[in-house]
Design an enzyme around this catalytic site. Structure first.
Site, PDB file in Angstrom:
ATOM      1  CD  GLU A 211      13.732  -7.207 170.021  1.00 36.16           C
ATOM      2  OE1 GLU A 211      12.928  -6.783 170.863  1.00 36.16           O
ATOM      3  OE2 GLU A 211      13.388  -7.570 168.864  1.00 36.16           O
TER       4      GLU A 211
ATOM      5  CE  LYS B  28      10.362  -4.002 171.521  1.00 40.76           C
ATOM      6  NZ  LYS B  28      10.333  -5.443 171.136  1.00 40.76           N
TER       7      LYS B  28
ATOM      8  CB  CYS C 251      12.141  -4.869 167.623  1.00 42.63           C
ATOM      9  SG  CYS C 251      11.459  -6.125 166.505  1.00 42.63           S
TER      10      CYS C 251
END
Length: 254
Positions: free
Chosen positions: A39, A105, A139
């Site tokens: 990330e 995300k 993540c």
């Protein structure tokens, strides 16, 4: 399809230095079909997007394109991106023919203030490549199983992360859980080293649909690890043990 995870020690907010480090790790691995990076691999998990975010067609994305074309592979990982005055933690999946897939995300890390700096995505993205359907995740998404629930629509889940040492056991456990519950390959890539807030010790892995480890990087070390993902054993497993077909039906509200 051969997948290689690149577990890097990210230089804080220095995209040029990080691109050079990655180039060295990629050298000599011409047989890899897909390289997966952590990330925010060019800067670290920075809550300073005003200073470090790149435009949609910025230098790092152009570099990913060149690397993908030169090595005839996919490069995948997330960046801090600026678009129309807003900031996104954006996962790029860059193909050797120049095609680019994007995933923003969905679950921003409120504990670290990410929700105050970045805009959440609202679209689940699955990419078809190399005979596989690949789910893109970043993540904190790992903690939300509904968002990554396989509904017979993907074969591989990729999680790119900056996941700190203090919560490393959670990372290890949830990656294996996602492989087991979704009968899929899971690729998890984390960083090593330190940033101003946290320390990281890696844990980058490739896991098969039985939850077994196929490849892993050594803790606290900048290195690569590779595994070949095969369709036949995945398809056979899903056919003979049809867990996905017995799952609950649901709709996501975004």
């Amino acid at each position: 399809m051969k997948v290689t995870v690149l577990q890097t020690d990210i230089v804080w907010e220095d995209a040029v230095a990080n691109r050079k480090r990655i180039e060295k790790l990629v050298e000599g691995q011409e047989d890899t079909d897909l390289f997966v990076l952590p990330e925010m691999f060019s800067t670290g998990f920075s809550m300073n997007p005003v200073e470090i975010a790149e435009k949609e067609e910025g230098e790092t994305l152009q570099w990913m394109r060149r690397m993908a074309e030169e090595h005839r592979c996919v490069l995948a990982g997330s960046l801090s991106v600026s678009e129309s005055g807003m900031f996104y933690n954006r996962f790029y999946f860059v193909c050797p023919d120049g095609t680019i897939h994007r995933y923003d995300k969905r679950h921003l890390f409120t504990f670290g203030g990410e929700d105050k700096r970045y805009i959440p995505g609202g679209k689940r993205v699955i990419v078809s490549y190399g005979g596989f359907r690949i789910l893109l995740q970043i993540c904190y998404d790992l903690r939300f199983p509904v968002w990554s629930r396989c509904r017979n629509d993907y074969d591989v889940a990729i999680y790119v992360a900056n996941w700190p040492v203090g919560r490393r056991e959670v990372w290890d456990t949830l990656l294996r859980a996602r492989a087991l519950e979704n009968q899929c390959y899971v690729v998890g890539v984390n960083r090593t080293g330190h940033d101003p807030q946290c320390s990281y010790n890696g844990g980058s892995v490739i896991i098969n649909p039985y939850g077994k480890l196929m490849a892993s990087c050594e803790d606290d070390k900048e290195e690569t690890a590779s595994a070949v993902l095969a369709r036949e054993p995945l398809d056979t497993f899903r056919k003979h043990f049809p867990v996905l077909g017995d799952g609950d039906d649901f709709n996501l509200s975004l």
